[in-house]
Motif scaffolding. Structure first.
Motif, mmCIF file in Angstrom:
data_model
loop_
_atom_site.group_PDB
_atom_site.id
_atom_site.type_symbol
_atom_site.label_atom_id
_atom_site.label_comp_id
_atom_site.label_asym_id
_atom_site.label_seq_id
_atom_site.Cartn_x
_atom_site.Cartn_y
_atom_site.Cartn_z
ATOM 1 N N THR A 37 0.846 -1.180 0.000
ATOM 2 C CA THR A 37 0.000 0.000 0.000
ATOM 3 C C THR A 37 0.890 1.241 0.000
ATOM 4 N N TYR A 38 0.262 2.389 -0.272
ATOM 5 C CA TYR A 38 1.000 3.648 -0.205
ATOM 6 C C TYR A 38 1.596 3.812 1.198
ATOM 7 N N GLY A 39 0.822 3.471 2.214
ATOM 8 C CA GLY A 39 1.303 3.557 3.589
ATOM 9 C C GLY A 39 2.429 2.582 3.877
ATOM 10 N N ASP A 40 2.361 1.378 3.304
ATOM 11 C CA ASP A 40 3.441 0.401 3.473
ATOM 12 C C ASP A 40 4.750 0.945 2.928
ATOM 13 N N VAL A 64 9.393 13.175 6.159
ATOM 14 C CA VAL A 64 9.572 13.380 4.724
ATOM 15 C C VAL A 64 8.364 12.947 3.917
ATOM 16 N N GLY A 65 7.760 11.829 4.232
ATOM 17 C CA GLY A 65 6.650 11.388 3.403
ATOM 18 C C GLY A 65 5.752 10.386 4.070
ATOM 19 N N GLY A 66 4.489 10.477 3.736
ATOM 20 C CA GLY A 66 3.488 9.534 4.179
ATOM 21 C C GLY A 66 2.788 8.959 2.962
ATOM 22 N N PRO A 67 1.649 8.296 3.180
ATOM 23 C CA PRO A 67 0.944 7.672 2.058
ATOM 24 C C PRO A 67 0.572 8.650 0.938
ATOM 25 N N ARG A 68 0.167 9.852 1.290
ATOM 26 C CA ARG A 68 -0.212 10.813 0.242
ATOM 27 C C ARG A 68 0.985 11.231 -0.600
ATOM 28 N N VAL A 86 1.741 -0.757 -6.263
ATOM 29 C CA VAL A 86 1.591 0.177 -5.136
ATOM 30 C C VAL A 86 0.130 0.605 -5.155
ATOM 31 N N VAL A 87 -0.602 0.241 -4.097
ATOM 32 C CA VAL A 87 -2.065 0.259 -4.162
ATOM 33 C C VAL A 87 -2.713 0.903 -2.946
ATOM 34 N N ARG A 88 -4.028 1.073 -3.049
ATOM 35 C CA ARG A 88 -4.841 1.546 -1.931
ATOM 36 C C ARG A 88 -4.959 0.435 -0.890
ATOM 37 N N ALA A 89 -5.089 0.818 0.366
ATOM 38 C CA ALA A 89 -5.166 -0.154 1.452
ATOM 39 C C ALA A 89 -6.451 -0.967 1.425
ATOM 40 N N ASP A 90 -7.511 -0.457 0.814
ATOM 41 C CA ASP A 90 -8.780 -1.192 0.788
ATOM 42 C C ASP A 90 -8.854 -2.214 -0.340
ATOM 43 N N GLY A 91 -7.827 -2.283 -1.176
ATOM 44 C CA GLY A 91 -7.794 -3.263 -2.250
ATOM 45 C C GLY A 91 -8.526 -2.850 -3.513
ATOM 46 N N TRP A 133 2.764 -7.510 0.464
ATOM 47 C CA TRP A 133 4.169 -7.855 0.672
ATOM 48 C C TRP A 133 4.729 -6.961 1.754
ATOM 49 N N ASP A 134 5.529 -7.524 2.653
ATOM 50 C CA ASP A 134 6.040 -6.760 3.793
ATOM 51 C C ASP A 134 7.447 -6.215 3.590
ATOM 52 N N GLY A 135 8.019 -6.419 2.425
ATOM 53 C CA GLY A 135 9.333 -5.866 2.150
ATOM 54 C C GLY A 135 10.473 -6.839 2.404
ATOM 55 N N ARG A 136 10.158 -7.994 2.940
ATOM 56 C CA ARG A 136 11.201 -8.998 3.152
ATOM 57 C C ARG A 136 11.331 -9.862 1.899
ATOM 58 N N PRO A 137 12.498 -10.459 1.703
ATOM 59 C CA PRO A 137 12.646 -11.352 0.538
ATOM 60 C C PRO A 137 11.526 -12.388 0.535
ATOM 61 N N ASP A 138 10.935 -12.583 -0.620
ATOM 62 C CA ASP A 138 9.780 -13.466 -0.750
ATOM 63 C C ASP A 138 10.188 -14.920 -0.604
ATOM 64 N N ASP A 139 9.456 -15.633 0.232
ATOM 65 C CA ASP A 139 9.646 -17.059 0.416
ATOM 66 C C ASP A 139 8.476 -17.750 -0.263
#
Length: 153
Positions: A37-40, A64-68, A86-91, A133-139
């Motif tokens: 998400t933008y917030g992520d 410096v920056g937030g979701p907006r 990179v998406v909205r939190a509501d899907g 995705w949480d930013g960690r290498p994908d398993d």
């Protein structure tokens, strides 16, 4: 600009702002079939630390920056990166770019939820629980499989 990957006039003419470069670099890290998400993205960058020369959150300066701000960067400069990740939190899919994004999601196997019967547009939403995705290498063993669909409702 709707965040569809169009670039701002003159964006190619000079260097990108440092924050924009950082946002776009995170967008490029997101694996196919996954989203943030933008917030992520903003949180990921905050955890990464402020670039040199910018005040930190606790130092009396503005964050410096937030979701907006992430959304603004994607709207202005996102054309060279996989903007659909990179998406909205509501899907909900990005208004005005739903069909283009949906084509990418289907090509990449991004988990989607069927549109509800009440939905006017009948456009599916992202299944955020499975696609995020949480930013960690994908398993690959961490990815839920299609058998989870029966339990989603």
């Amino acid at each position: 600009m709707s965040g569809t990957g169009d670039t701002a006039p003159g964006a190619d003419a000079g260097e990108l702002p440092a924050y924009a470069e950082r946002v776009l670099s995170v967008a490029e890290l997101i694996p196919a079939g996954r989203v943030m998400t933008y917030g992520d993205v903003a949180e990921y960058l905050a955890e990464e630390g402020q670039p040199e020369g910018l005040p930190g959150e606790g130092g009396g300066g503005r964050r410096v920056g937030g979701p907006r701000q992430v959304g603004r960067v994607m709207a202005l400069y996102g054309g060279a990166v996989p903007w659909w990740r990179v998406v909205r939190a509501d899907g909900k899919l990005l208004p005005g770019s739903e069909l283009r994004a949906l084509a990418h999601y289907r090509d990449e196997g991004t988990p989607l939820r069927s549109a509800s019967v009440e939905s006017d547009d009948h456009i599916p939403r992202l299944d955020m629980r499975r696609a995020r995705w949480d930013g960690r290498p994908d398993d690959p063993d961490d990815r839920p499989d299609d058998r989870d669909d029966a339990w989603d409702d």
